[in-house]
Design a protein around this motif. Structure first.
Motif, PDB file in Angstrom:
ATOM      1  N   LEU A  65       0.857  -1.190   0.000  1.00  0.00           N
ATOM      2  CA  LEU A  65       0.000   0.000   0.000  1.00  0.00           C
ATOM      3  C   LEU A  65       0.890   1.237   0.000  1.00  0.00           C
ATOM      4  O   LEU A  65       1.782   1.376   0.826  1.00  0.00           O
ATOM      5  N   VAL A  66       0.639   2.144  -0.958  1.00  0.00           N
ATOM      6  CA  VAL A  66       1.364   3.413  -1.021  1.00  0.00           C
ATOM      7  C   VAL A  66       0.365   4.563  -1.070  1.00  0.00           C
ATOM      8  O   VAL A  66      -0.835   4.356  -1.295  1.00  0.00           O
ATOM      9  N   PHE A  73       8.789  10.225  -4.817  1.00  0.00           N
ATOM     10  CA  PHE A  73       8.943   9.591  -3.506  1.00  0.00           C
ATOM     11  C   PHE A  73       8.494   8.135  -3.560  1.00  0.00           C
ATOM     12  O   PHE A  73       9.252   7.226  -3.242  1.00  0.00           O
ATOM     13  N   TYR A  74       7.248   7.894  -3.968  1.00  0.00           N
ATOM     14  CA  TYR A  74       6.718   6.544  -3.951  1.00  0.00           C
ATOM     15  C   TYR A  74       7.251   5.681  -5.093  1.00  0.00           C
ATOM     16  O   TYR A  74       7.332   4.459  -4.962  1.00  0.00           O
ATOM     17  N   GLY A  75       7.625   6.302  -6.226  1.00  0.00           N
ATOM     18  CA  GLY A  75       8.159   5.526  -7.339  1.00  0.00           C
ATOM     19  C   GLY A  75       9.382   4.707  -6.953  1.00  0.00           C
ATOM     20  O   GLY A  75       9.415   3.486  -7.132  1.00  0.00           O
ATOM     21  N   PRO A  76      10.436   5.346  -6.416  1.00  0.00           N
ATOM     22  CA  PRO A  76      11.613   4.586  -5.970  1.00  0.00           C
ATOM     23  C   PRO A  76      11.283   3.566  -4.883  1.00  0.00           C
ATOM     24  O   PRO A  76      11.878   2.486  -4.838  1.00  0.00           O
ATOM     25  N   ALA A  87      13.387 -11.082  -6.546  1.00  0.00           N
ATOM     26  CA  ALA A  87      14.591 -11.891  -6.350  1.00  0.00           C
ATOM     27  C   ALA A  87      14.299 -13.150  -5.548  1.00  0.00           C
ATOM     28  O   ALA A  87      15.044 -14.133  -5.628  1.00  0.00           O
ATOM     29  N   GLU A  88      13.200 -13.139  -4.773  1.00  0.00           N
ATOM     30  CA  GLU A  88      12.784 -14.310  -4.000  1.00  0.00           C
ATOM     31  C   GLU A  88      11.694 -15.106  -4.717  1.00  0.00           C
ATOM     32  O   GLU A  88      11.037 -15.951  -4.123  1.00  0.00           O
ATOM     33  N   ASN A  89      11.501 -14.809  -6.015  1.00  0.00           N
ATOM     34  CA  ASN A  89      10.490 -15.483  -6.844  1.00  0.00           C
ATOM     35  C   ASN A  89       9.059 -15.235  -6.335  1.00  0.00           C
ATOM     36  O   ASN A  89       8.185 -16.093  -6.459  1.00  0.00           O
ATOM     37  N   TYR A  90       8.854 -14.065  -5.762  1.00  0.00           N
ATOM     38  CA  TYR A  90       7.520 -13.609  -5.375  1.00  0.00           C
ATOM     39  C   TYR A  90       7.114 -12.467  -6.303  1.00  0.00           C
ATOM     40  O   TYR A  90       7.951 -11.872  -6.975  1.00  0.00           O
ATOM     41  N   HIS A  91       5.827 -12.173  -6.325  1.00  0.00           N
ATOM     42  CA  HIS A  91       5.329 -11.044  -7.097  1.00  0.00           C
ATOM     43  C   HIS A  91       4.753  -9.988  -6.161  1.00  0.00           C
ATOM     44  O   HIS A  91       4.263 -10.304  -5.070  1.00  0.00           O
ATOM     45  N   LEU A  92       4.820  -8.737  -6.595  1.00  0.00           N
ATOM     46  CA  LEU A  92       4.334  -7.622  -5.791  1.00  0.00           C
ATOM     47  C   LEU A  92       3.024  -7.101  -6.367  1.00  0.00           C
ATOM     48  O   LEU A  92       2.923  -6.813  -7.560  1.00  0.00           O
ATOM     49  N   ILE A  93       2.014  -6.992  -5.504  1.00  0.00           N
ATOM     50  CA  ILE A  93       0.728  -6.402  -5.883  1.00  0.00           C
ATOM     51  C   ILE A  93       0.629  -5.052  -5.181  1.00  0.00           C
ATOM     52  O   ILE A  93       0.677  -4.982  -3.956  1.00  0.00           O
ATOM     53  N   ILE A  94       0.501  -3.983  -5.967  1.00  0.00           N
ATOM     54  CA  ILE A  94       0.532  -2.629  -5.425  1.00  0.00           C
ATOM     55  C   ILE A  94      -0.823  -1.956  -5.576  1.00  0.00           C
ATOM     56  O   ILE A  94      -1.474  -2.064  -6.619  1.00  0.00           O
ATOM     57  N   THR A  95      -1.233  -1.249  -4.534  1.00  0.00           N
ATOM     58  CA  THR A  95      -2.451  -0.451  -4.603  1.00  0.00           C
ATOM     59  C   THR A  95      -2.216   0.850  -3.848  1.00  0.00           C
ATOM     60  O   THR A  95      -1.342   0.935  -2.995  1.00  0.00           O
TER      61      THR A  95
END
Length: 335
Positions: A65-66, A73-76, A87-95
């Motif tokens: 959550l951002v 700011f939030y982009g980086p 890198a840990e073979n996980y995916h990121l879901i962003i909202t």
């Protein structure tokens, strides 16, 4: 497509052993693990992510959550978290919660509906008690730029009060005593802490606090023109302005230029965040470094450590210390 059956045949183990190996079961003998991994390498087998999730009760995803999906700011922050997670073979879901109470609630409900294995949260409007409830329900939850004593080990935060002190101290040490201040939204704890640091520095160095020299702005670009115009229109002989983030400072540059004031000569400006554009402004913006890349990376590593039951997940951390980045926007009146 290579199947789990083919892996089992090449490794000379059962399909159940292959499945348990892929899902990290401790019951699998080390010799069998090595056979399975060797067969996977030779065949180029790629496990079906959905099937793995069902078998392990994990989604192999992290929710984030951002405040907003754009900006320096939030982009980086999102980029650094995604790098660690992938890198840990996980995916990121962003909202995004858009810095609104109802939207932050809805965003977290959405992420939890996706059965994410962990959460990285930058929550502006949720209360401490609400965030504590979330941590109780989703163990692998880490907060960025928020400090709650009960879950200090899950907080990655900068000492904003110290940052406000350092910014003001730098101006005072450069000979400035008529200092204006443009805050972020005072509904945000960041703004209140930085304002307290501003007041602490004035008190420490014996400079009188003038409430008329303080106006409320925003950390984004909305309404800052009006706020800074009001400050400049007041009958105060300002020589310097502390802007509580670099977005506000950029607007201050523009309005000072409109009034024929040369930044770094006629008026001094100090920002906060040290986002990338500050070094390219003319003159370069003196600011307080907010190490967002480092903080985001630490948060992602911590949430992955909790998900993967690593010992480092329990390490406590102190607040990250802010520092002054000196460029050309503050004039030294002592020279």
């Amino acid at each position: 497509m290579i199947t789990i059956k083919e892996v089992a045949e090449l490794a000379q183990v059962s399909q159940a052993t292959v499945s348990r190996t892929l899902n990290g079961h401790a019951s699998v003998k080390e010799t069998n693990k090595q056979k399975v991994f060797a067969a996977i390498e030779e065949l180029g087998y790629k496990p079906n992510a959905f099937a793995q999730a069902l078998a392990s009760n994990r989604s192999c995803s992290i929710g984030m959550l951002v405040g907003t999906l754009d900006g320096p700011f939030y982009g980086p922050m999102m980029h650094e978290v995604e790098k660690v997670v992938r890198a840990e073979n996980y995916h990121l879901i962003i909202t995004s919660g858009h810095e609104e109470y109802d939207e932050e609630h809805e965003s977290i409900r959405f992420l939890r509906s996706k059965k994410v294995d962990g959460l990285v949260l930058t929550a502006d409007t949720l209360s401490d008690s609400e965030l504590l409830d979330i941590v109780n329900e989703v163990e692998a939850t880490v907060l960025i730029n928020r400090y709650i004593p009960e879950i200090a080990e899950r907080c990655i935060w900068i000492d904003n009060e110290r940052g406000g002190f350092l910014a003001t101290e730098h101006l005072i040490k450069c000979g400035h005593t008529q200092i204006g201040c443009v805050t972020g939204q005072l509904s945000k704890v960041d703004s209140r802490d930085r304002l307290q640091g501003f007041r602490n520095a004035l008190s420490h160095y014996g400079v009188e606090y003038n409430p008329n020299a303080v106006v409320e702005g925003r950390f984004d670009h909305k309404c800052n023109h009006d706020a800074i115009r009001r400050l400049l229109d007041r009958d105060i002989p300002l020589t310097a302005i502390f802007c509580m983030n670099d977005n506000i400072a950029m607007t201050a540059y523009t309005l000072c230029l409109e009034r024929g004031l040369k930044v770094g000569e006629d008026i001094s400006i100090i920002g906060f965040d040290n986002v990338s554009f500050g070094q390219h402004m003319t003159p370069g913006l003196t600011t307080i470094d907010f190490p967002i890349h480092e903080m985001a990376k630490m948060a992602a590593q911590k949430v992955m450590a909790i998900v993967q039951n690593k010992k480092s997940a329990n390490l406590c951390n102190d607040p990250i210390a802010p520092t002054v980045v000196v460029r050309g926007s503050v004039k030294n009146l002592n020279r």
